[in-house]
Each structure stands twice: as C-alpha cells, then as structure tokens.
Design a protein around this motif. Structure first.
Motif, PDB file in Angstrom:
ATOM      1  N   GLY A   1      -0.454   6.887   3.358  1.00 30.87           N
ATOM      2  CA  GLY A   1      -1.484   6.815   2.324  1.00 30.87           C
ATOM      3  C   GLY A   1      -1.040   6.203   1.012  1.00 30.87           C
ATOM      4  N   SER A   2       0.151   5.590   0.998  1.00 29.97           N
ATOM      5  CA  SER A   2       0.656   5.055  -0.275  1.00 29.97           C
ATOM      6  C   SER A   2       0.140   3.655  -0.559  1.00 29.97           C
ATOM      7  CB  SER A   2       2.187   5.060  -0.273  1.00 29.97           C
ATOM      8  OG  SER A   2       2.663   4.262   0.779  1.00 29.97           O
ATOM      9  N   GLY A   3      -0.473   3.006   0.420  1.00 32.11           N
ATOM     10  CA  GLY A   3      -1.050   1.681   0.181  1.00 32.11           C
ATOM     11  C   GLY A   3      -0.379   0.560   0.959  1.00 32.11           C
ATOM     12  N   LYS A   4       0.265   0.889   2.086  1.00 30.95           N
ATOM     13  CA  LYS A   4       0.975  -0.139   2.856  1.00 30.95           C
ATOM     14  C   LYS A   4       0.035  -1.219   3.379  1.00 30.95           C
ATOM     15  CE  LYS A   4       2.822   2.761   5.734  1.00 30.95           C
ATOM     16  NZ  LYS A   4       2.345   4.019   5.107  1.00 30.95           N
TER      17      LYS A   4
ATOM     18  N   LEU B   1       1.423  -5.323  12.166  1.00 28.99           N
ATOM     19  CA  LEU B   1       1.838  -4.357  13.186  1.00 28.99           C
ATOM     20  C   LEU B   1       2.073  -3.042  12.448  1.00 28.99           C
ATOM     21  CD1 LEU B   1       4.367  -6.644  15.103  1.00 28.99           C
ATOM     22  CD2 LEU B   1       2.045  -6.006  15.817  1.00 28.99           C
ATOM     23  N   ASP B   2       1.018  -2.221  12.422  1.00 31.59           N
ATOM     24  CA  ASP B   2       1.057  -0.982  11.649  1.00 31.59           C
ATOM     25  C   ASP B   2       1.796   0.082  12.455  1.00 31.59           C
ATOM     26  OD1 ASP B   2       0.583   0.515   9.475  1.00 31.59           O
ATOM     27  OD2 ASP B   2      -1.604   0.537   9.644  1.00 31.59           O
ATOM     28  N   GLU B   3       2.544   0.925  11.775  1.00 32.14           N
ATOM     29  CA  GLU B   3       3.333   1.979  12.437  1.00 32.14           C
ATOM     30  C   GLU B   3       4.211   1.397  13.529  1.00 32.14           C
ATOM     31  OE1 GLU B   3       2.981   4.613  10.896  1.00 32.14           O
ATOM     32  OE2 GLU B   3       0.913   4.792  10.213  1.00 32.14           O
ATOM     33  N   ILE B   4       4.958   0.365  13.188  1.00 31.54           N
ATOM     34  CA  ILE B   4       5.778  -0.314  14.192  1.00 31.54           C
ATOM     35  C   ILE B   4       6.811   0.643  14.787  1.00 31.54           C
ATOM     36  CG2 ILE B   4       7.513  -1.203  12.566  1.00 31.54           C
ATOM     37  CD1 ILE B   4       7.621  -3.749  14.256  1.00 31.54           C
TER      38      ILE B   4
ATOM     39  N   ASP C   1       6.036   9.011  -7.814  1.00 29.85           N
ATOM     40  CA  ASP C   1       6.989   8.215  -8.593  1.00 29.85           C
ATOM     41  C   ASP C   1       6.295   7.276  -9.572  1.00 29.85           C
ATOM     42  OD1 ASP C   1       9.008   9.422  -7.309  1.00 29.85           O
ATOM     43  OD2 ASP C   1       9.603   7.704  -6.070  1.00 29.85           O
ATOM     44  N   ARG C   2       4.983   7.329  -9.594  1.00 27.43           N
ATOM     45  CA  ARG C   2       4.261   6.468 -10.543  1.00 27.43           C
ATOM     46  C   ARG C   2       2.999   7.186 -11.012  1.00 27.43           C
ATOM     47  NH1 ARG C   2       0.432   3.100  -7.517  1.00 27.43           N
ATOM     48  NH2 ARG C   2       0.561   3.662  -5.345  1.00 27.43           N
ATOM     49  N   LEU C   3       3.233   8.445 -11.497  1.00 30.57           N
ATOM     50  CA  LEU C   3       2.092   9.262 -11.928  1.00 30.57           C
ATOM     51  C   LEU C   3       1.325   8.603 -13.069  1.00 30.57           C
ATOM     52  CD1 LEU C   3       3.665  12.819 -11.645  1.00 30.57           C
ATOM     53  CD2 LEU C   3       1.799  11.869 -10.271  1.00 30.57           C
TER      54      LEU C   3
ATOM     55  N   HIS D   1      -9.965   6.057 -12.263  1.00 26.56           N
ATOM     56  CA  HIS D   1     -11.139   5.322 -12.745  1.00 26.56           C
ATOM     57  C   HIS D   1     -11.623   4.330 -11.690  1.00 26.56           C
ATOM     58  CE1 HIS D   1     -10.954   7.173 -16.600  1.00 26.56           C
ATOM     59  NE2 HIS D   1      -9.772   6.687 -16.899  1.00 26.56           N
ATOM     60  N   HIS D   2     -10.678   3.655 -11.073  1.00 24.12           N
ATOM     61  CA  HIS D   2     -11.033   2.671 -10.035  1.00 24.12           C
ATOM     62  C   HIS D   2     -11.728   3.364  -8.862  1.00 24.12           C
ATOM     63  CE1 HIS D   2     -10.517  -0.463  -6.982  1.00 24.12           C
ATOM     64  NE2 HIS D   2      -9.908   0.437  -6.233  1.00 24.12           N
ATOM     65  N   LEU D   3     -11.150   4.486  -8.420  1.00 22.18           N
ATOM     66  CA  LEU D   3     -11.713   5.176  -7.255  1.00 22.18           C
ATOM     67  C   LEU D   3     -13.077   5.783  -7.585  1.00 22.18           C
ATOM     68  CD1 LEU D   3      -8.397   6.772  -5.947  1.00 22.18           C
ATOM     69  CD2 LEU D   3      -9.729   5.002  -4.802  1.00 22.18           C
TER      70      LEU D   3
HETATM   71  N1  LIG Z   1      -2.396   0.629  -5.494  1.00 21.91           N
HETATM   72  C1  LIG Z   1      -3.599   0.919  -4.986  1.00 21.91           C
HETATM   73  N2  LIG Z   1      -4.709   0.523  -5.609  1.00 21.91           N
HETATM   74  C2  LIG Z   1      -5.925   0.816  -5.131  1.00 21.91           C
HETATM   75  N3  LIG Z   1      -6.150   1.501  -4.015  1.00 21.91           N
HETATM   76  C3  LIG Z   1      -5.074   1.928  -3.318  1.00 21.91           C
HETATM   77  C4  LIG Z   1      -3.755   1.649  -3.758  1.00 21.91           C
HETATM   78  N4  LIG Z   1      -2.905   2.174  -2.879  1.00 21.91           N
HETATM   79  C5  LIG Z   1      -3.648   2.745  -1.928  1.00 21.91           C
HETATM   80  N5  LIG Z   1      -4.965   2.600  -2.169  1.00 21.91           N
HETATM   81  C6  LIG Z   1      -6.072   3.128  -1.358  1.00 21.91           C
HETATM   82  O1  LIG Z   1      -5.606   4.309  -0.711  1.00 21.91           O
HETATM   83  C7  LIG Z   1      -6.015   4.355   0.640  1.00 21.91           C
HETATM   84  C8  LIG Z   1      -4.784   4.375   1.545  1.00 21.91           C
HETATM   85  O2  LIG Z   1      -4.130   3.117   1.490  1.00 21.91           O
HETATM   86  P1  LIG Z   1      -3.541   2.403   2.797  1.00 21.91           P
HETATM   87  O3  LIG Z   1      -4.443   2.581   3.959  1.00 21.91           O
HETATM   88  O4  LIG Z   1      -3.158   1.024   2.420  1.00 21.91           O
HETATM   89  O5  LIG Z   1      -2.246   3.313   2.981  1.00 21.91           O
HETATM   90  P2  LIG Z   1      -1.174   3.298   4.133  1.00 21.91           P
HETATM   91  O6  LIG Z   1       0.133   3.381   3.458  1.00 21.91           O
HETATM   92  O7  LIG Z   1      -1.420   2.149   5.050  1.00 21.91           O
HETATM   93  O8  LIG Z   1      -1.472   4.671   4.861  1.00 21.91           O
HETATM   94  P3  LIG Z   1      -1.079   5.164   6.353  1.00 21.91           P
HETATM   95  O9  LIG Z   1       0.399   5.332   6.363  1.00 21.91           O
HETATM   96  O10 LIG Z   1      -1.787   6.457   6.468  1.00 21.91           O
HETATM   97  O11 LIG Z   1      -1.561   4.107   7.282  1.00 21.91           O
HETATM   98  C9  LIG Z   1      -6.892   3.142   0.845  1.00 21.91           C
HETATM   99  O12 LIG Z   1      -8.224   3.532   0.639  1.00 21.91           O
HETATM  100  C10 LIG Z   1      -6.449   2.187  -0.230  1.00 21.91           C
HETATM  101  O13 LIG Z   1      -7.483   1.312  -0.590  1.00 21.91           O
END
Ligand SMILES: Nc1ncnc2c1ncn2[C@@H]1O[C@H](COP(=O)(O)OP(=O)(O)OP(=O)(O)O)[C@@H](O)[C@H]1O
Ligand SMILES: [Mg+2]
Length: 464
Positions: free
Chosen positions: A179-182, A246-249, A321-323, A331-333
């Motif tokens: 869920g970190s945004g990969k 390739l997610d979760e390789i 690590d980036r609170l 705000h974006h969400l």
């Molecule tokens: N820096 C960011 N800016 C805006 N939205 C973000 C950011 N990082 C993550 N998100 C949002 O958080 C959610 C999770 O991100 P994402 O699916 O990319 O994570 P992931 O690391 O691939 O997770 P997983 O390991 O569960 O597959 C998504 O809705 C994504 O749009």
C-alpha cells in the motif's frame, strides 16, 4: 405521493404544501416538458422520497410547515444528496432565494413565471448536471494516472529516481511495503518513459494459480495443455510497445522464474506448447514487498533472476518515514474521494491532520490512509472534518504514541492518553509493580487487560 408519468426518463420532485398547486405543476411539466413528476407536501416527505426515488431534480418551495425548504437543503447537504434543487417562491424575496443558493440550491424561479420558463429552467439544470457528471467521470479516469503526491525529501528522492530511470530500457525493480504506492511508481515510470503511448499492463503474480502463471505470462498454443482450446497471447505479447508490471514478483513459482529469466535475457518469448519465438519489446517493471535477498537465501527466489531485475531499484518509503506528506495526501484523497462519492469536498481541520500525523500507518500505508479518509468523509456531518471524525483507533493510537515520545500533550485525546498513562504508572508504583494486584486495584478484568494497556502506552518494567 402522486406520480405523473412522462416519457423523458427524468424524474422531478415538486415540494409544495399546497397540494393542488403541486399537482397542477406536475401535470404541466408532463404536458409541456415530457417530464415525470412526483410531489411531496412537506420537507420530511420530500427527504424520504429523495432517499427512495431516483429523483433527478427538485422544485422546492421555501415556506413549508415543519421542516422548511432551508432545512431540506441543509439536510441534503449533510447527507451528501447531490440532486440539483431549483427553489421556487411566491413571495419573490430575493434575500431568501440568495440564502437558498448559498445552501446549495442551483437557481430560483418565481411561482408567477409561465410554465414554459419553468420547463426550460429544469432542462438547463438537468443538462448542466449531466455535463458535471461527465466531467467528474473524465477527471476520475485521468486521475488513475494521477502523479505521486508528497513533497517530503523521501518522496523527492523517489521522483528523482523515477525521472532518471524512466528512459532506461532495462528492468526496474520497485520495492516497498504493501500500500505504499509501488504500482503508482510503476505507472509513473511508464508515463514518463518512451513507451508512454503504449499499453500499461499489470500482472499480479500472487493472484494467479500456479498452473496458470506461465500461460498468463508467456501465452500458449492451441492444445498446449488440457483446456487450452485456443491460442492465447501472454502478458509479454499483450504489453508489446508498452510496459509490463510484474507485481509481487517474489510470489512467482520457481519454474516460472526460470522461464522469466530466459525471456528477460533473450528478449523473446515462446508460447507454451509452441516453438515459434516472438520478440519481446515491452519494458519490464517488477514490484515486491518482500525482501528478495532473504527470499534468495531461503531458496524461494532465483539469485540469477534477482541480479537480472535489481540493477535499477526504486525504493518507495513507508508512510511513517514521510509523515510530513500526510496533510498533502489527505487533502488529495479527500478531493478524489468526494468526487467519487459525488459529495462536496470538505475541509480538514488542523487538529484532525495532527491526529493523522501522530499515527504510524504501519498496516497498509497510503492505502490505509485512503480508507480512513473514506470513513472520515462519511462520519463527518458538517463542512469540516474534525478530530472527532478521525476513527477512534487511529486517534487513540496516535495520541498514545505522542505522549509516550515525551512530547507535551495538547489535544484532548493526547491529554486523556497522558492521564491514562499516569494512572497506570501510579497504581503500579503503589503495588510494587505487581501486575495482578495492580489490575485488581484498577478494577480491570485480569492482569492480561493491564498488560495490554501497558503495552499500548509503552510502559515496561524497565521504567520501574
Ligand atoms: N504518493 C502517493 N500519492 C497519491 N496516492 C498514492 C500515493 N501512494 C499511494 N497512493 C494511493 O494509495 C493506494 C495504494 O497504492 P498502490 O496500489 O500503488 O500501492 P502498492 O504498493 O502497489 O500496494 P500493494 O503492495 O498492496 O500492491 C492507491 O490508491 C494509490 O493511488
Ligand atoms: Mg500493488
């Protein structure tokens, strides 16, 4: 309720306490505007119909017995009902109409206006609403490629890495917690790279049954195995001219890893059961939340494959690590989620943001924050999300961490956490840190309950 059938498929709700007038209006709307209409005689009935009927537009009288027109508008806003409202009034008071517009009404008409004008006003409103919906849908669509939010140094490092690697044709490995945004990072690599116009295809290696992984990735010829009734292109071919994620390789079974290595080295793929090779030109991004070095040591991941994919790595930092990115992300969400819920965007108070920044976001990072924002938007009745709209578990955890860190308690929740901590410490002191006796003194169910509270507050015997 009375219904007047019409042919246009649009349903208008007329709210007027004079039943004869409402019914005349409904009849005229049908005759002149081919609009379907239902009527309500007071505010409460109107709100009930709004909850159950697919109303497209409301004609609302402001003077109503009981719940008046203003209250109807306020309640609609509070409940997030976004049906457009046209106020009509017999008194012709401009001030009252202006107030209604401030509460969310789209426009107003005078009861004395000819019916043709009323129909025109409704049509204009419906059309505006349709366009508004269309724009919102397009924005949502475009938002799927939304750039990464956050201006913390950690995020700037990620952006710099993406910019540098976007044009590199070699595989890129994106690592980071769940869920970190990969995936977002992978999409950015695609968007900023030379194949941005091509497809972006994500294959979740963890979600595929083992026996289908290879056919999914590399494709198969007809009759390659039982059930392979037709030729199937694999992901490498489908992503031609674009990017394959390739997610979760790390979850790929070992035999598939061996094949993947060959495909990456030779830049060509052979479908299962076939002997014809197809050139691979998709750029490959791999993502994982596992420690692949540990996987190699454990014999679950091929070392040669690791070296093939980890020459270029983007590390996505966990949210804790980036609170400092939490306010911007929140705000974006809030903006994207309220668009999705078709709600007016709400403000987020500084106190609520503080609660969110005190929390660790360990479980699911930005995805967890996204879920919390959804919960807060639904919990919040007013215009501004306050600390009380923050889910209690998030708020208390944050407050306890804050106090534990020795920082002065400022908010109500932090002060409460601090008081709780002091009560427990004092009781432990009185009972010579005997946990069972202390639990009894505090009237807790058993010593386990006390241990749980101590853990939450980070109290250990070392403090004795
Ligand atoms: N820096 C960011 N800016 C805006 N939205 C973000 C950011 N990082 C993550 N998100 C949002 O958080 C959610 C999770 O991100 P994402 O699916 O990319 O994570 P992931 O690391 O691939 O997770 P997983 O390991 O569960 O597959 C998504 O809705 C994504 O749009
Ligand atoms: Mg993902």
């Amino acid at each position: 309720m009375q219904r007047d059938g019409g042919g246009s498929g649009n349903l208008v709700l007329i709210v007027d306490d004079v039943a004869a007038l409402a019914q005349q209006y409904a009849y005229d709307l049908r005759r002149l505007g081919a609009l379907e209409a239902i009527t309500a005689a007071d505010g409460a009935a109107a709100l009930e119909l709004l909850a159950t009927e697919p109303v497209d537009c409301v004609i609302l009288d402001l003077e109503l017995p009981g719940t008046d027109g203003f209250e109807v508008l306020r309640t609609m806003e509070r409940r997030g009902i976004r049906v457009p409202v046209i106020v009509y009034t017999g008194t012709g008071s401009y001030d009252r109409c202006a107030q209604a517009v401030r509460l969310g009404a789209r426009s107003f008409i005078d009861k004395a206006e000819p019916m043709e004008r009323v129909v025109q006003e409704i049509r204009t409103t419906l059309e505006r609403e349709r366009l508004h919906r269309e724009v919102a849908a397009l924005e949502r669509e475009a938002g799927r490629d939304s750039p990464l939010i956050g201006s913390s140094p950690a995020m700037e490092t990620v952006r710099a890495a993406i910019a540098k690697l976007a044009s590199v044709p070699a595989p890129v490995l994106v690592v980071g917690e769940s869920g970190s945004g990969k995936e977002l990072v992978a999409r950015e690599l695609h968007r900023l790279g030379p194949v941005a116009r091509g497809p972006f295809l994500a294959v979740n290696c963890a979600a595929l049954p083992h026996e289908l992984v290879e056919s999914e990735l590399f494709g198969h010829e007809r009759g390659a195995f039982t059930g392979a009734v037709a030729v199937r292109k694999g992901a490498f071919e489908a992503a031609a001219g674009g990017t394959l994620l390739l997610d979760e390789i790390g979850e790929l079974p070992l035999p598939a890893q061996a094949k993947l290595l060959r495909v990456l080295e030779q830049r060509e793929v052979t479908r299962l059961g076939g002997n014809r090779t197809v050139r691979v030109d998709a750029r490959v991004v791999a993502a994982t939340n596992r420690d692949l070095d540990a996987e190699v040591r454990g014999g679950r991941f091929r070392e040669d494959l690791l070296y093939r994919v980890n020459a270029h790595v983007v590390r996505v930092p966990p949210l804790c690590d980036r609170l400092s990115d939490v306010p911007e992300l929140t705000h974006h969400l809030v903006a994207v989620t309220s668009a999705r819920f078709r709600m007016r965007p709400k403000r987020v108070s500084a106190a609520a943001l503080e609660c969110l920044m005190a929390y660790e976001w360990r479980a699911n990072n930005v995805r967890e924050l996204r879920n919390v924002v959804e919960r807060m938007l639904i919990a919040c009745e007013g215009e501004e999300i306050g600390p009380d709209d923050v889910p209690a578990d998030i708020r208390d955890d944050g407050a306890e961490r804050h106090v534990r860190a020795g920082e002065p308690a400022r908010t109500f929740h932090e002060r409460r956490a601090e008081a709780e901590r002091q009560i427990v410490l004092a009781a432990l002191g009185r009972n010579d840190w005997h946990v069972t006796r202390t639990a009894a003194e505090l009237g807790l169910a058993d010593h386990a309950s006390l241990l749980k509270i101590m853990r939450r507050h980070g109290i250990s015997r070392a403090e004795r």
